[in-house]
Motif scaffolding. Structure first.
Motif, PDB file in Angstrom:
ATOM      1  N   SER A  20       0.722  -1.132   0.131  1.00  0.00           N
ATOM      2  CA  SER A  20      -0.086  -0.058   0.260  1.00  0.00           C
ATOM      3  C   SER A  20       0.988   1.218  -0.072  1.00  0.00           C
ATOM      4  O   SER A  20       2.004   1.225   0.359  1.00  0.00           O
ATOM      5  CB  SER A  20      -0.968  -0.108   1.225  1.00  0.00           C
ATOM      6  OG  SER A  20      -0.069  -0.229   2.341  1.00  0.00           O
ATOM      7  N   MET A  21       0.141   2.317  -0.317  1.00  0.00           N
ATOM      8  CA  MET A  21       0.944   3.407  -0.471  1.00  0.00           C
ATOM      9  C   MET A  21       0.033   4.877  -0.202  1.00  0.00           C
ATOM     10  O   MET A  21      -0.948   4.796  -0.910  1.00  0.00           O
ATOM     11  CB  MET A  21       1.678   3.729  -1.612  1.00  0.00           C
ATOM     12  CG  MET A  21       2.567   4.746  -2.059  1.00  0.00           C
ATOM     13  SD  MET A  21       2.953   4.955  -3.709  1.00  0.00           S
ATOM     14  CE  MET A  21       3.094   6.690  -4.102  1.00  0.00           C
ATOM     15  N   PHE A  22       0.302   5.527   0.767  1.00  0.00           N
ATOM     16  CA  PHE A  22      -0.604   6.946   0.873  1.00  0.00           C
ATOM     17  C   PHE A  22      -0.076   7.861  -0.091  1.00  0.00           C
ATOM     18  O   PHE A  22       0.945   7.703  -0.322  1.00  0.00           O
ATOM     19  CB  PHE A  22      -0.114   7.282   2.320  1.00  0.00           C
ATOM     20  CG  PHE A  22      -0.983   6.480   3.427  1.00  0.00           C
ATOM     21  CD1 PHE A  22      -2.412   6.471   3.374  1.00  0.00           C
ATOM     22  CD2 PHE A  22      -0.425   6.011   4.376  1.00  0.00           C
ATOM     23  CE1 PHE A  22      -3.013   5.813   4.458  1.00  0.00           C
ATOM     24  CE2 PHE A  22      -0.893   5.320   5.212  1.00  0.00           C
ATOM     25  CZ  PHE A  22      -2.285   5.141   5.311  1.00  0.00           C
ATOM     26  N   GLN A  26       5.797   6.400   0.754  1.00  0.00           N
ATOM     27  CA  GLN A  26       6.377   5.346   0.100  1.00  0.00           C
ATOM     28  C   GLN A  26       5.720   4.077   0.084  1.00  0.00           C
ATOM     29  O   GLN A  26       4.623   3.861   1.045  1.00  0.00           O
ATOM     30  CB  GLN A  26       7.805   5.314   0.760  1.00  0.00           C
ATOM     31  CG  GLN A  26       8.496   6.459   0.477  1.00  0.00           C
ATOM     32  CD  GLN A  26       9.918   6.297   0.026  1.00  0.00           C
ATOM     33  OE1 GLN A  26      10.589   5.340   0.298  1.00  0.00           O
ATOM     34  NE2 GLN A  26      10.423   7.152  -1.088  1.00  0.00           N
ATOM     35  N   THR A  27       6.258   2.931  -0.323  1.00  0.00           N
ATOM     36  CA  THR A  27       5.698   1.631  -0.226  1.00  0.00           C
ATOM     37  C   THR A  27       6.625   0.769   0.676  1.00  0.00           C
ATOM     38  O   THR A  27       7.916   1.410   0.975  1.00  0.00           O
ATOM     39  CB  THR A  27       5.348   0.588  -1.431  1.00  0.00           C
ATOM     40  OG1 THR A  27       6.853   0.062  -1.811  1.00  0.00           O
ATOM     41  CG2 THR A  27       5.096   1.667  -2.323  1.00  0.00           C
ATOM     42  N   THR A  28       6.565  -0.268   1.120  1.00  0.00           N
ATOM     43  CA  THR A  28       7.506  -1.062   1.688  1.00  0.00           C
ATOM     44  C   THR A  28       8.223  -2.110   0.975  1.00  0.00           C
ATOM     45  O   THR A  28       9.116  -3.087   1.315  1.00  0.00           O
ATOM     46  CB  THR A  28       6.860  -2.049   2.999  1.00  0.00           C
ATOM     47  OG1 THR A  28       5.829  -2.932   2.217  1.00  0.00           O
ATOM     48  CG2 THR A  28       6.134  -1.221   4.037  1.00  0.00           C
ATOM     49  N   LEU A  68      -3.705   4.406  -1.343  1.00  0.00           N
ATOM     50  CA  LEU A  68      -4.784   4.741  -0.168  1.00  0.00           C
ATOM     51  C   LEU A  68      -5.189   6.030   0.010  1.00  0.00           C
ATOM     52  O   LEU A  68      -5.718   6.326   0.837  1.00  0.00           O
ATOM     53  CB  LEU A  68      -4.050   4.222   1.134  1.00  0.00           C
ATOM     54  CG  LEU A  68      -3.642   2.687   1.256  1.00  0.00           C
ATOM     55  CD1 LEU A  68      -3.155   2.235   2.493  1.00  0.00           C
ATOM     56  CD2 LEU A  68      -4.566   1.724   0.823  1.00  0.00           C
ATOM     57  N   GLY A  69      -4.707   6.991  -0.897  1.00  0.00           N
ATOM     58  CA  GLY A  69      -5.341   8.338  -0.745  1.00  0.00           C
ATOM     59  C   GLY A  69      -4.285   9.084   0.502  1.00  0.00           C
ATOM     60  O   GLY A  69      -3.450   8.557   0.873  1.00  0.00           O
ATOM     61  N   LYS A  70      -4.966  10.424   0.693  1.00  0.00           N
ATOM     62  CA  LYS A  70      -4.422  11.140   2.011  1.00  0.00           C
ATOM     63  C   LYS A  70      -4.443  10.460   3.090  1.00  0.00           C
ATOM     64  O   LYS A  70      -5.519   9.932   3.470  1.00  0.00           O
ATOM     65  CB  LYS A  70      -5.233  12.331   1.878  1.00  0.00           C
ATOM     66  CG  LYS A  70      -5.235  13.118   0.580  1.00  0.00           C
ATOM     67  CD  LYS A  70      -5.436  14.765   0.886  1.00  0.00           C
ATOM     68  CE  LYS A  70      -5.163  15.678  -0.451  1.00  0.00           C
ATOM     69  NZ  LYS A  70      -5.952  15.171  -1.529  1.00  0.00           N
ATOM     70  N   LYS A  71      -3.314  10.396   3.685  1.00  0.00           N
ATOM     71  CA  LYS A  71      -3.270   9.636   4.870  1.00  0.00           C
ATOM     72  C   LYS A  71      -4.282  10.238   6.140  1.00  0.00           C
ATOM     73  O   LYS A  71      -4.743   9.431   6.747  1.00  0.00           O
ATOM     74  CB  LYS A  71      -1.746   9.865   5.625  1.00  0.00           C
ATOM     75  CG  LYS A  71      -1.500   8.963   6.675  1.00  0.00           C
ATOM     76  CD  LYS A  71       0.071   8.994   7.152  1.00  0.00           C
ATOM     77  CE  LYS A  71       0.345   7.937   7.911  1.00  0.00           C
ATOM     78  NZ  LYS A  71       1.856   7.476   8.128  1.00  0.00           N
ATOM     79  N   GLU A  72      -4.512  11.513   6.126  1.00  0.00           N
ATOM     80  CA  GLU A  72      -5.230  11.952   7.206  1.00  0.00           C
ATOM     81  C   GLU A  72      -6.831  11.546   6.978  1.00  0.00           C
ATOM     82  O   GLU A  72      -7.481  11.751   7.710  1.00  0.00           O
ATOM     83  CB  GLU A  72      -4.991  13.618   7.338  1.00  0.00           C
ATOM     84  CG  GLU A  72      -5.319  14.302   5.804  1.00  0.00           C
ATOM     85  CD  GLU A  72      -4.225  14.550   5.012  1.00  0.00           C
ATOM     86  OE1 GLU A  72      -3.362  13.623   5.181  1.00  0.00           O
ATOM     87  OE2 GLU A  72      -4.220  15.478   4.117  1.00  0.00           O
ATOM     88  N   GLU A  73      -7.079  11.107   5.776  1.00  0.00           N
ATOM     89  CA  GLU A  73      -8.440  10.748   5.377  1.00  0.00           C
ATOM     90  C   GLU A  73      -8.854   9.254   5.564  1.00  0.00           C
ATOM     91  O   GLU A  73      -9.941   8.839   5.492  1.00  0.00           O
ATOM     92  CB  GLU A  73      -8.959  11.011   3.933  1.00  0.00           C
ATOM     93  CG  GLU A  73      -9.287  12.825   3.868  1.00  0.00           C
ATOM     94  CD  GLU A  73      -9.277  13.283   2.517  1.00  0.00           C
ATOM     95  OE1 GLU A  73      -9.399  12.256   1.499  1.00  0.00           O
ATOM     96  OE2 GLU A  73      -9.103  14.325   2.006  1.00  0.00           O
ATOM     97  N   PHE A  74      -7.718   8.760   5.882  1.00  0.00           N
ATOM     98  CA  PHE A  74      -7.799   7.151   5.794  1.00  0.00           C
ATOM     99  C   PHE A  74      -8.575   6.636   6.968  1.00  0.00           C
ATOM    100  O   PHE A  74      -8.549   7.011   8.227  1.00  0.00           O
ATOM    101  CB  PHE A  74      -6.420   6.380   5.767  1.00  0.00           C
ATOM    102  CG  PHE A  74      -6.141   5.210   5.445  1.00  0.00           C
ATOM    103  CD1 PHE A  74      -6.790   4.587   4.092  1.00  0.00           C
ATOM    104  CD2 PHE A  74      -5.868   4.273   6.336  1.00  0.00           C
ATOM    105  CE1 PHE A  74      -6.843   3.295   3.950  1.00  0.00           C
ATOM    106  CE2 PHE A  74      -5.948   2.841   6.188  1.00  0.00           C
ATOM    107  CZ  PHE A  74      -6.478   2.260   4.908  1.00  0.00           C
ATOM    108  N   CYS A  75      -9.232   5.502   6.732  1.00  0.00           N
ATOM    109  CA  CYS A  75     -10.009   5.094   7.948  1.00  0.00           C
ATOM    110  C   CYS A  75     -10.394   3.517   7.415  1.00  0.00           C
ATOM    111  O   CYS A  75     -10.259   3.214   6.278  1.00  0.00           O
ATOM    112  CB  CYS A  75     -11.356   5.786   8.085  1.00  0.00           C
ATOM    113  SG  CYS A  75     -12.383   6.003   6.542  1.00  0.00           S
ATOM    114  N   PRO A  76     -11.101   2.571   8.280  1.00  0.00           N
ATOM    115  CA  PRO A  76     -11.367   1.362   7.847  1.00  0.00           C
ATOM    116  C   PRO A  76     -12.309   1.246   6.475  1.00  0.00           C
ATOM    117  O   PRO A  76     -12.355   0.432   5.765  1.00  0.00           O
ATOM    118  CB  PRO A  76     -11.936   0.646   8.994  1.00  0.00           C
ATOM    119  CG  PRO A  76     -11.463   1.683  10.260  1.00  0.00           C
ATOM    120  CD  PRO A  76     -11.040   3.024   9.708  1.00  0.00           C
ATOM    121  N   ASN A  77     -13.219   2.220   6.720  1.00  0.00           N
ATOM    122  CA  ASN A  77     -14.151   2.444   5.512  1.00  0.00           C
ATOM    123  C   ASN A  77     -13.313   2.528   4.371  1.00  0.00           C
ATOM    124  O   ASN A  77     -13.734   1.944   3.022  1.00  0.00           O
ATOM    125  CB  ASN A  77     -15.070   3.491   5.547  1.00  0.00           C
ATOM    126  CG  ASN A  77     -16.344   3.076   6.461  1.00  0.00           C
ATOM    127  OD1 ASN A  77     -16.518   1.783   6.747  1.00  0.00           O
ATOM    128  ND2 ASN A  77     -16.904   3.881   7.041  1.00  0.00           N
TER     129      ASN A  77
END
Ligand code: BES
Ligand code: MN
Ligand code: ZN
Length: 466
Positions: A20-22, A26-28, A68-77
């Motif tokens: 995944s990547m915000f 970066q990715t792993t 995954l989009g913006k980190k601050e908007e991320f959530c389980p949904n």
């Protein structure tokens, strides 16, 4: 699809490894960082994917970078939606095994991770003579095992519901719904026409009269010793809604096999309830019939008497759902339960108001309604409260009976709500109008077009949280 919990998802020999990547992150995966970010300027926008070959250098054949989009908007949904996207992409590529390495995702995300993968795994191809076998067989993930197993049961209930609601009306008849209910291994009582007559269900029976299909009133029961609570769930079970003598135009009739989506949701919930053994008594209730304009059909102007003795003047035979629900609500209230929750594809007006993104909810108990709204929000559905003020009843006043079944065109979802309220007695009650959410014309988030299983995840989780 089988979800396997592993220690390290990067060691798995899979067709695809998903990292995944915000946005802007970066990715792993070193490979992905070098090629996706470095050379191809992949941004990690929400639910975008990027693919690269590993040419035998890694245990997995390909890497998929999932934005995954913006980190601050991320959530389980958001995670659920993105995982579904990755699975759909993997299906397109005919990958059979997919391993997820989602390092920034902790324990709390396990359930929605699994829901996303399992919901994306659905298709309804039983009537295709050529079936494509492009399903992902195995998914590997580092997650909480118990939560994954819980999600599998909820997803199975959704699949059960979607299969029934997608089934054409020629097969998914009231008799068939009754047979499905009887096969669930619960204590179940099916009342036929005569027995419903004896119970005084004049509103329900009137709706079914114009059809050659026999009406069936279905009551499934899940019992436990010393229940913490007793709940009845009711699903609107109109196996086909032609409108009756107030016939629908062809374009509106087209999807009306879905008018038993509430009933299908109740069947789905009851199909898995025992596996969770919740300390709650649950009654699943369906008044199943077809609304057809046959020679015995009920007519505009007829006066019907519901189970509670109230009389209803038929203003429009296409407002049939509330008539069947009226008798079902009376029946449920007589069980002496604590709460009654109905789910119904009840009004086009609700769909006009909220579109396909949210179901309308109303009720006589604020706490129950608020709880259902928040349970829905946490589990990938949206419920939006609509008003149910007494004034909405004004347009339902009849000169010759206690009420009419329809009134003003305006505020139709709320008018239906106040109508139903007349049949609710001494119980906490919520009504969920799933007209817009139960059957999708186009894919939406993790769902494909067709039956969505609306209501299943929310009500199951609600029952489990008691
Ligand atoms: N089953 C329909 C409501 C519906 C409409 C569900 C669109 C899903 C999508 C219901 O029985 C109905 O026909 N309602 C009428 C009520 C009207 C006659 C007051 C409607 O909404 O038009
Ligand atoms: Mn109708
Ligand atoms: Zn209907």
């Amino acid at each position: 699809m089988e979800i396997k919990v592993v220690q390290n998802s990067k060691d798995v020999q899979a067709d695809i490894l998903v990292v995944s990547m915000f946005e802007g992150g970066q990715t792993t995966s070193e490979l992905a960082n070098k090629y996706a970010l470095g050379e191809d300027n992949f941004k990690g926008k929400f639910s975008e994917t990027y693919l690269l070959q590993t040419y035998g250098k890694e245990p997995y054949k390909k890497v998929m970078v999932l934005g995954l989009g913006k980190k601050e908007e991320f959530c389980p949904n958001k995670l659920r939606e993105a995982v579904a996207k990755a699975i759909k992409k993997a299906m397109q590529m005919e990958a059979k095994t997919v391993s997820f390495s989602l390092d920034e995702i902790d324990f709390d995300y396990s359930e929605q991770f699994a829901m996303g993968a399992l919901i994306a795994d659905y298709k309804f191809d039983k009537y295709k003579s050529e079936k494509k076998d492009n399903k992902v067989k195995e998914v590997y993930v580092q997650a909480n095992e118990d939560i994954i197993r819980k999600a599998e049961k909820i997803a199975a209930a959704m699949t059960f519901t979607r299969n029934i609601a997608n089934e054409p009306a020629q097969f998914a008849t009231p008799t068939e719904l009754a047979a499905i209910a009887c096969d669930l291994g619960l204590e179940t009582k099916v009342y036929d026409r005569e027995e419903c007559e004896k119970m005084g269900m004049g509103a329900f029976l009137a709706v079914g009269r114009g059809s050659a299909e026999e009406p069936k009133f279905i009551h499934m029961k899940y019992y436990v010793d010393n229940p913490k609570k007793r709940i009845a769930i009711i699903g609107k079970g109109i196996c086909f809604d032609s409108g009756g003598l107030d016939l629908k135009p062809a374009s509106s009739m087209l999807t009306m096999k879905d008018d038993m989506s509430g009933a299908a949701a109740v069947l789905g919930i009851m199909s898995v309830i025992r596996e969770f053994h919740p300390q709650v008594e649950v009654h699943g209730i369906i008044a199943a019939c077809e609304n057809m304009p046959g020679q015995y059909a009920y007519k505009p102007g007829d006066i019907l008497t519901a189970k509670n003795g109230k009389t209803i003047e038929v203003d429009n035979t296409d407002a049939e759902g509330r008539l069947t629900l009226a008798d079902a609500l009376c029946y449920a209230c007589e069980l002496g339960v604590d709460e009654v929750i109905d789910m119904a594809t009840l009004t086009g007006a609700c769909m006009v108001a909220l579109g396909t993104q949210a179901a309308g909810i109303m009720g006589n108990d604020d706490e129950l309604v608020k709880n259902l709204i928040s349970t829905a929000e946490r589990n990938g559905e949206r419920y939006w409260e609509l008003p149910m003020w007494d004034e909405y009843f004004d347009s339902l006043k009849s000169d010759i009976a206690d009420m009419k079944n329809t009134g003003s065109r305006w505020g139709g979802a709320s008018t239906a709500g106040v109508f139903l309220k007349k049949f609710v007695k001494d119980v906490k009650w919520a009504h969920i109008d799933i007209a817009g959410t139960a059957f999708l014309e186009k894919p939406q988030k993790e769902l494909i077009a067709g039956a969505s299983g609306a209501g299943v995840r929310t009500l199951l989780n609600y029952i489990l949280e008691q």
